[in-house]
Motif scaffolding. Structure first.
Motif, PDB file in Angstrom:
ATOM      1  N   HIS A  19      -2.772   4.798 -14.047  1.00  0.00           N
ATOM      2  CA  HIS A  19      -3.409   5.101 -12.753  1.00  0.00           C
ATOM      3  C   HIS A  19      -4.456   4.052 -12.411  1.00  0.00           C
ATOM      4  O   HIS A  19      -4.517   3.571 -11.262  1.00  0.00           O
ATOM      5  N   HIS A  65      -4.281  -1.997  -6.033  1.00  0.00           N
ATOM      6  CA  HIS A  65      -4.617  -1.643  -4.649  1.00  0.00           C
ATOM      7  C   HIS A  65      -5.875  -2.391  -4.205  1.00  0.00           C
ATOM      8  O   HIS A  65      -5.939  -2.945  -3.095  1.00  0.00           O
ATOM      9  N   LYS A 117       1.295   6.382  -7.310  1.00  0.00           N
ATOM     10  CA  LYS A 117       0.212   7.294  -7.699  1.00  0.00           C
ATOM     11  C   LYS A 117       0.648   8.760  -7.684  1.00  0.00           C
ATOM     12  O   LYS A 117       0.021   9.592  -8.328  1.00  0.00           O
ATOM     13  N   GLU A 118       1.724   9.070  -6.966  1.00  0.00           N
ATOM     14  CA  GLU A 118       2.216  10.447  -6.962  1.00  0.00           C
ATOM     15  C   GLU A 118       2.635  10.878  -8.361  1.00  0.00           C
ATOM     16  O   GLU A 118       2.464  12.039  -8.738  1.00  0.00           O
ATOM     17  N   GLN A 121      -0.690   9.941 -12.128  1.00  0.00           N
ATOM     18  CA  GLN A 121      -1.975  10.515 -11.748  1.00  0.00           C
ATOM     19  C   GLN A 121      -2.975  10.341 -12.885  1.00  0.00           C
ATOM     20  O   GLN A 121      -2.610  10.170 -14.044  1.00  0.00           O
ATOM     21  N   VAL A 130      -4.676   1.453  -9.196  1.00  0.00           N
ATOM     22  CA  VAL A 130      -5.849   1.376  -8.319  1.00  0.00           C
ATOM     23  C   VAL A 130      -6.393  -0.053  -8.288  1.00  0.00           C
ATOM     24  O   VAL A 130      -6.794  -0.566  -7.227  1.00  0.00           O
ATOM     25  N   GLN A 155       0.832  -1.212   0.000  1.00  0.00           N
ATOM     26  CA  GLN A 155       0.000   0.000   0.000  1.00  0.00           C
ATOM     27  C   GLN A 155       0.865   1.261   0.000  1.00  0.00           C
ATOM     28  O   GLN A 155       0.524   2.252  -0.661  1.00  0.00           O
ATOM     29  N   ASN A 156       1.991   1.232   0.701  1.00  0.00           N
ATOM     30  CA  ASN A 156       2.905   2.387   0.679  1.00  0.00           C
ATOM     31  C   ASN A 156       3.432   2.635  -0.727  1.00  0.00           C
ATOM     32  O   ASN A 156       3.542   3.789  -1.172  1.00  0.00           O
ATOM     33  N   TYR A 157       3.738   1.552  -1.437  1.00  0.00           N
ATOM     34  CA  TYR A 157       4.237   1.718  -2.806  1.00  0.00           C
ATOM     35  C   TYR A 157       3.118   2.145  -3.758  1.00  0.00           C
ATOM     36  O   TYR A 157       3.384   2.805  -4.771  1.00  0.00           O
ATOM     37  N   VAL A 158       1.879   1.791  -3.444  1.00  0.00           N
ATOM     38  CA  VAL A 158       0.741   2.284  -4.240  1.00  0.00           C
ATOM     39  C   VAL A 158       0.699   3.810  -4.182  1.00  0.00           C
ATOM     40  O   VAL A 158       0.549   4.491  -5.209  1.00  0.00           O
ATOM     41  N   GLN A 159       0.825   4.358  -2.976  1.00  0.00           N
ATOM     42  CA  GLN A 159       0.800   5.814  -2.829  1.00  0.00           C
ATOM     43  C   GLN A 159       1.978   6.457  -3.549  1.00  0.00           C
ATOM     44  O   GLN A 159       1.840   7.514  -4.175  1.00  0.00           O
ATOM     45  N   GLU A 160       3.144   5.814  -3.485  1.00  0.00           N
ATOM     46  CA  GLU A 160       4.334   6.346  -4.155  1.00  0.00           C
ATOM     47  C   GLU A 160       4.145   6.345  -5.670  1.00  0.00           C
ATOM     48  O   GLU A 160       4.496   7.318  -6.353  1.00  0.00           O
TER      49      GLU A 160
END
Length: 541
Positions: free
Chosen positions: A338, A345, A326-327, A330, A342, A319-324
């Motif tokens: 993108h 995720h 998605k930065e 986008q 998702v 999940q941390n790498y998902v946020q990274e």
């Protein structure tokens, strides 16, 4: 080069076994390999000999001096493919071009290296020889790839990356990309320790990108490269979670505690044995790099999880790498990328929910999936993103379907169903029906007619959608007997569709054997149930 004496030792490959269109510098004579003074040359003969007939040529070499020798490697021309080579599970855009330059057109050439008595690791001649040896491994990887010996090709790619670190012959961003790409090959083989090691090394080396002077063209693309490596980490976590999830299910798809304990003992024994035999062969880098890589590896396991806590630890890393990821990727500018992130995720939440024993908490995890997928689906233009919308329709429908099943299971534990639970079950069932119907409608032609025969790529999804809709209508709860009869009739129609379709097209049976068997049972049982309900309704009239 008159300071070197002795003989010219040339490694050549017989032209009869080269790929079509390849050429080779012709050797003047073919003699047995006589010189064992270099372990590297012996190694070259050995590794080429695994797949290609090898001959060594001996020529007189002009010059003076005593004890020196001239080593020549005659390298064949390996035609660069017009499209990138492909590995299962690896993007074609991230293929085996693991070295700067990628050799777009390699002409026949002889690499000459002079080695004199006393030359050692600090000597430029020695370094040139090591570099030539590394390039030879690169060419071997290409040869193996052309022969469709993918495992061998990956092994030589791994060795080349390792040697690039040892002899400082790499650019950080390019090396990190290639190591991350190689990890995806290991994932396809479920070699999680190797995949994690490649990714950990990629992350460590990538961190040097802003510190080490580089001639790379990637400097302006650092955010994108970082996001690409993050996506490889996401795939690692997802594959690790999914790898053995089905192996400890019971006959109704739930976690089997007995099987869970059995696999824990088995896993410990297996992984201890594997690590002893494999880790020595795959470690990257010098001691400093190895320490950093090891620290990176310790953040996530390489053994498949067997309970919720173990699964949660892997999930959180993913999940941390998902946020990274998605930065950078986008939705505005990178729609497809993108959405794929998702969806990954969502898949992480789905497999984590499998390990959760509490039904209410499991429902909340699936609700998180709905909340991230529905807004994306709503904003997609069906004219341009038809296939993506179909994927999302099926995933949303399946998610609502799972939530409905969980709510039914929760309701079965109650002495009496309350109105709130009934309303929730019906609402979830109706949403699932809605998305299954949207998917089926997307298969219709411009005249809104459903295809008589389904294409192979949509056969199973369409048949499963029909089957689930039939089951969902049977799960709707109502106190109105007439409405219940209508639901049963609709359910029967969908079950009948499956049975009739498979009778008409027997080649469809293997794709939906389980669903077909259950549909046949329901086609036989439902009419009798409907007659009993009609009789009951008539008796009250």
């Amino acid at each position: 080069m008159d300071h070197c004496a002795g003989m010219c030792v040339c490694l050549s490959v017989h032209p009869s076994i080269l790929p079509t269109g390849a050429s080779l510098h012709p050797p003047p004579s073919l003699l047995p390999f006589p010189w064992a003074g270099s372990s590297h040359l012996a190694g070259l003969k050995c590794i080429f000999g695994e797949i290609l007939p090898v001959f060594l040529t001996r020529e007189p070499a002009a010059g003076a001096g005593q004890g020196g020798c001239r080593v020549c490697l005659h390298l064949p021309w390996v035609p660069a493919p017009r499209s990138p080579p492909h590995l299962p599970g690896v993007s074609p855009a991230r293929h085996f071009a693991l070295w700067s330059g990628s050799v777009p057109s390699l002409t026949p050439k002889c690499v000459s290296i002079f080695i004199c008595p006393g030359d050692g690791p600090g000597c430029c001649c020695f370094c040139r020889f090591e570099k030539a040896y590394t390039h030879t491994l690169y060419y071997l990887a290409q040869v193996y790839q052309h022969l469709d010996m993918i495992e061998k090709a990956a092994q030589y790619c791994h060795t080349t990356l390792k040697r690039q670190l040892e002899y400082c012959g790499y650019y950080p961003v390019e090396w990190a990309r290639n190591a991350a790409t190689l990890s995806q090959y290991y994932l396809s083989k479920e070699c999680f320790m190797e995949a994690r090691h490649c990714l950990a090394a990629a992350s460590v080396i990538f961190s040097q990108a802003g510190q080490v002077p580089s001639a790379e063209d990637y400097q302006q693309d650092l955010p994108e490269r970082k996001a690409e490596i993050a996506r490889c980490w996401i795939k690692y976590c997802l594959n690790l979670l999914q790898s053995h999830a089905f192996s400890f299910q019971d006959n109704i798809g739930e976690l089997d505690p007995d099987r869970q304990l059995e696999l824990k003992a088995q896993r410990k024994k297996e992984e201890d044995e594997k690590e002893k035999g494999r880790k020595k062969a795959v470690l990257f880098g010098t001691s400093d790099i190895s320490d950093s890589v090891l620290a990176m590896e310790e953040k996530v396991s390489s053994v498949y999880p067997l309970d919720f806590q173990e699964a949660r630890e892997v999930f959180l890393v993913g999940q941390n790498y998902v946020q990274e990821a998605k930065e950078f990727f986008q939705v505005d500018g990178y729609v497809t990328d993108h959405i794929e992130i998702v969806q990954d995720h969502s898949a992480l939440f789905k497999v984590l929910a499998f390990f959760e024993e509490d039904y209410e908490r499991r429902c909340k995890m699936h609700k998180r999936r709905i909340d991230m997928l529905e807004p994306i689906y709503t904003d997609l233009n069906p004219q341009y993103y038809l296939l993506v919308r179909r994927q999302l329709q099926c995933e949303l429908a399946d998610t609502y379907y799972e939530m409905m099943d969980l709510k039914v299971a929760i309701g079965n534990r109650l002495e009496k169903l309350d109105s709130h639970t009934v309303k929730k079950i019906n609402s979830l069932a109706q949403f699932a029906i809605k998305y299954y119907e949207l998917f089926l409608d997307s298969l219709r032609n411009p005249d809104k007619v459903f295809p008589e025969k389904l294409e192979e790529d949509v056969l199973r999804p369409a048949m499963v959608a029909k089957f689930h809709i039939a089951r969902l209508y049977g799960k709707l709860i109502t106190s109105d007997s007439k409405k219940q009869l209508e639901n049963m009739q609709t359910s029967l129609e969908y079950y009948t569709f499956l049975v009739d379709y498979c009778e008409k097209y027997p080649d469809a049976v293997p794709a939906i054997e389980t669903e077909l068997e259950l549909s046949k049972e329901m086609v036989n049982l439902l009419p009798a149930s409907m007659e009993r309900l009609r009789a009951k309704v008539s008796s009250f009239v």
